[in-house]
Design a protein around this motif. Structure first.
Motif, PDB file in Angstrom:
ATOM      1  N   SER A 211      29.978   6.904   1.989  1.00 31.19           N
ATOM      2  CA  SER A 211      30.308   6.502   0.619  1.00 31.19           C
ATOM      3  C   SER A 211      30.992   5.144   0.600  1.00 31.19           C
ATOM      4  O   SER A 211      30.718   4.310  -0.267  1.00 31.19           O
ATOM      5  CB  SER A 211      31.206   7.550  -0.036  1.00 31.19           C
ATOM      6  OG  SER A 211      30.545   8.777  -0.166  1.00 31.19           O
TER       7      SER A 211
ATOM      8  N   SER B 216      29.597   1.947  -1.147  1.00 40.22           N
ATOM      9  CA  SER B 216      30.441   1.212  -2.091  1.00 40.22           C
ATOM     10  C   SER B 216      30.548  -0.253  -1.707  1.00 40.22           C
ATOM     11  O   SER B 216      30.647  -1.131  -2.564  1.00 40.22           O
ATOM     12  CB  SER B 216      31.842   1.831  -2.131  1.00 40.22           C
ATOM     13  OG  SER B 216      31.793   3.183  -2.466  1.00 40.22           O
TER      14      SER B 216
ATOM     15  N   SER C 256      28.321  -2.993  -3.360  1.00 45.59           N
ATOM     16  CA  SER C 256      28.771  -3.679  -4.569  1.00 45.59           C
ATOM     17  C   SER C 256      29.926  -4.618  -4.268  1.00 45.59           C
ATOM     18  O   SER C 256      30.065  -5.671  -4.900  1.00 45.59           O
ATOM     19  CB  SER C 256      29.188  -2.657  -5.635  1.00 45.59           C
ATOM     20  OG  SER C 256      30.257  -1.865  -5.184  1.00 45.59           O
TER      21      SER C 256
ATOM     22  N   SER D  44      24.299   2.186 -12.768  1.00 45.95           N
ATOM     23  CA  SER D  44      25.150   3.329 -12.440  1.00 45.95           C
ATOM     24  C   SER D  44      24.803   4.546 -13.291  1.00 45.95           C
ATOM     25  O   SER D  44      25.036   5.685 -12.881  1.00 45.95           O
ATOM     26  CB  SER D  44      26.627   2.967 -12.616  1.00 45.95           C
ATOM     27  OG  SER D  44      26.969   2.874 -13.984  1.00 45.95           O
TER      28      SER D  44
ATOM     29  N   VAL E 122      35.881  -3.034 -10.153  1.00 46.86           N
ATOM     30  CA  VAL E 122      34.906  -1.961  -9.938  1.00 46.86           C
ATOM     31  C   VAL E 122      34.719  -1.615  -8.454  1.00 46.86           C
ATOM     32  O   VAL E 122      34.712  -0.429  -8.088  1.00 46.86           O
ATOM     33  CB  VAL E 122      33.550  -2.308 -10.601  1.00 46.86           C
ATOM     34  CG1 VAL E 122      32.452  -1.335 -10.158  1.00 46.86           C
ATOM     35  CG2 VAL E 122      33.695  -2.283 -12.115  1.00 46.86           C
TER      36      VAL E 122
ATOM     37  N   GLN F 104      37.673   0.477  -7.406  1.00 46.39           N
ATOM     38  CA  GLN F 104      37.586   1.839  -7.931  1.00 46.39           C
ATOM     39  C   GLN F 104      36.573   2.654  -7.140  1.00 46.39           C
ATOM     40  O   GLN F 104      36.821   3.823  -6.801  1.00 46.39           O
ATOM     41  CB  GLN F 104      37.157   1.798  -9.401  1.00 46.39           C
ATOM     42  CG  GLN F 104      38.160   1.169 -10.338  1.00 46.39           C
ATOM     43  CD  GLN F 104      37.708   1.268 -11.778  1.00 46.39           C
ATOM     44  OE1 GLN F 104      37.563   2.359 -12.323  1.00 46.39           O
ATOM     45  NE2 GLN F 104      37.472   0.131 -12.416  1.00 46.39           N
ATOM     46  N   THR F 105      35.447   2.048  -6.835  1.00 49.97           N
ATOM     47  CA  THR F 105      34.398   2.745  -6.092  1.00 49.97           C
ATOM     48  C   THR F 105      34.860   3.114  -4.697  1.00 49.97           C
ATOM     49  O   THR F 105      34.565   4.207  -4.191  1.00 49.97           O
ATOM     50  CB  THR F 105      33.137   1.863  -6.010  1.00 49.97           C
ATOM     51  OG1 THR F 105      32.790   1.413  -7.315  1.00 49.97           O
ATOM     52  CG2 THR F 105      31.970   2.637  -5.427  1.00 49.97           C
TER      53      THR F 105
ATOM     54  N   GLY G 269      35.261   6.668  -3.326  1.00 52.04           N
ATOM     55  CA  GLY G 269      34.412   6.911  -2.169  1.00 52.04           C
ATOM     56  C   GLY G 269      35.186   7.379  -0.952  1.00 52.04           C
ATOM     57  O   GLY G 269      34.686   8.173  -0.151  1.00 52.04           O
TER      58      GLY G 269
ATOM     59  N   SER H 276      35.421  10.991  -1.479  1.00 52.38           N
ATOM     60  CA  SER H 276      34.227  11.713  -1.914  1.00 52.38           C
ATOM     61  C   SER H 276      33.798  12.742  -0.872  1.00 52.38           C
ATOM     62  O   SER H 276      33.168  13.744  -1.207  1.00 52.38           O
ATOM     63  CB  SER H 276      33.083  10.740  -2.181  1.00 52.38           C
ATOM     64  OG  SER H 276      32.735  10.046  -0.997  1.00 52.38           O
TER      65      SER H 276
END
Length: 458
Positions: A22, A26, A29, A55, A290, A293-294, A298, A301
């Motif tokens: 993850s 991530s 991006s 997304s 962003v 945050q990801t 992640g 996750s």
């Protein structure tokens, strides 16, 4: 004590590779946006808006993968390998269909899509260029997602990780070459970032498929590669009747998840439209956050995935008391880890924003947003583990659907619109106020969890 060690070992076996994968995903991006961030406010806002619509596809795809994970993990717990394989193939067909459904408008009507997000013509043009190319990655993403879910349920979560590592290296190198036009490659800007991601996704998909085939061939007694998800014409046949019941059960689980994830992601896109209409600088600042945050989500996750798989297997075996005890352990692990991540985010935020060549005002706004994200992160993580993993694992996905719909559409969206356009607050305050919906969802989820009404063997 031995049982506790075995549980923790299994959690790590599933959660660690999933978390690493993850984080690698991530970082796609992150790499895109850090490099694009060197081109200014407009480019970073454009890639952010284009990526936000993409997304929406990713989240709906995750609903199909989540339903597949529930079915496969419970059937694995029951030792019903044939049903687990059929659930996999059903999910694969649905995910490919979804990819085509999203690909068509992105290729032919990207201008209409991006017009919803911003009225800044220059930013909209950049986002159109980005999404039109990025959409080509939807099909390999669909295949990779479902195959990866199957491998995780088979406790072979490390295999997709290897594909992710290679894809990250490839994506980073191609970004450098195509965004800036190095080594005689064309200078493509935002289109170069999209093309790099597409190539990396295709390569990753091929590697994951190769790993899957090799793993199934070498697994003793496996016949999944020789089976196809074919629905016989004679539904009166006893075996076919059982299969149809399984398909109906699958659709019963998938439908609420599909509605839930689509409406949740649609709400997230409404949030993005709010940021975009506040102004390009506000949108650029939010886009900068962003990747962070990801990464924060992640990083944990893996616990959500482990929760869904382990709890699902226990429910499939009808070990209800053990299921509840394990679920509480996973929640404690997630809470402790999320506090640590929030602390790290506060420490690194001043250094992170300096990676972007944007205006000082945008950098300051982004830093304030990161502090708000650090504050709300523990609640987000608990929602992810509880609502995204534990409650869904029993197959009663309607609970997750209603929880997310109430949080997003009754609280989050109205509060965001009020904060931005009626109260006219700065974007960090807008983000904090609309994020209060996470607290609402967590409260409802805990009530459902403690009542144990989610616990069921399909």
């Amino acid at each position: 004590m031995e049982k506790q060690k075995s549980f923790e070992k299994t959690v790590l076996k599933i959660a660690l590779p999933v978390t690493l994968q993850s984080l690698l995903q991530s970082s796609f991006s992150v790499v895109d946006q850090v490099m694009i961030g060197q081109l200014g406010n407009g480019s970073i806002a454009g890639i952010g808006l284009g990526g936000k619509f993409a997304s929406l596809y990713s989240v709906v795809l995750a609903a199909i993968a989540s339903a597949a994970g529930i079915m496969i993990s419970q059937y694995t717990g029951k030792k019903d390998e044939e049903s687990a394989d059929k659930s996999f193939y059903i999910s694969l067909v649905l995910s490919v269909g979804l990819a085509i459904l999203f690909l068509i408008p992105c290729l032919f009507f990207p201008e209409n899509i991006m017009a919803v997000y911003t009225d800044d013509e220059a930013t909209r043009l950049l986002s159109v260029k980005y999404i039109r190319l990025l959409a080509l990655s939807f099909l390999p993403m669909a295949v990779s997602s479902i195959v990866t879910t199957m491998l995780r349920c088979m406790e072979a979560a490390a295999l997709p990780l290897y594909a992710g590592i290679f894809a990250l290296v490839l994506n980073t190198g191609l970004n450098y070459l195509l965004i800036f036009g190095k080594w005689k490659f064309p200078e493509m800007g935002v289109e170069g970032a999209a093309l790099a991601s597409v190539i990396a996704q295709f390569v990753s998909c091929v590697i994951i498929l190769v790993f899957f085939v090799l793993y199934k061939i070498t697994s003793p007694g496996s016949n999944a590669l020789r089976e196809c998800c074919v629905f016989p014409r004679n539904s009166l046949h006893r075996r076919n009747f059982r299969l149809n019941k399984k398909v109906k059960k699958y659709l019963t689980i998938l439908s609420p998840l599909f509605i839930c994830e689509f409406l949740w992601s649609l709400g997230e896109n409404v949030y993005t439209a709010i940021y975009g209409n506040i102004g390009t600088d506000a949108c650029a600042a939010m886009t900068i956050t962003v990747p962070v945050q990801t990464i924060v989500i992640g990083a944990l996750s893996g616990l959500s995935q482990a929760a869904g798989i382990l709890v699902g297997k226990s429910l499939g075996a009808k070990e209800y008391e053990q299921t509840y005890a394990d679920a509480k352990k996973l929640l404690r692990y997630g809470l402790a880890a999320s506090f640590l991540l929030s602390l790290m985010l506060v420490i690194v935020s001043p250094f992170y924003i300096k990676l972007y060549r944007v205006d000082k005002a945008v950098q300051e706004t982004a830093r304030n947003l990161l502090l708000v994200i650090a504050l709300i992160a523990p609640v987000k993580v608990l929602n992810m583990i509880l609502g995204g993993g534990i409650i869904r694992s029993g197959g009663k996905t309607k609970y997750a659907m209603w929880i997310d719909m109430i949080g997003t559409w009754i609280f989050g969206v109205p509060l965001g619109l009020l904060a931005a356009f009626v109260w006219k607050l700065p974007i960090p305050c807008v983000y904090f106020i609309l994020s209060l919906e996470e607290c609402v969802r967590l409260g409802i989820s805990f009530v459902v969890f403690r009542k144990k009404i989610w616990m069921d063997s399909i």
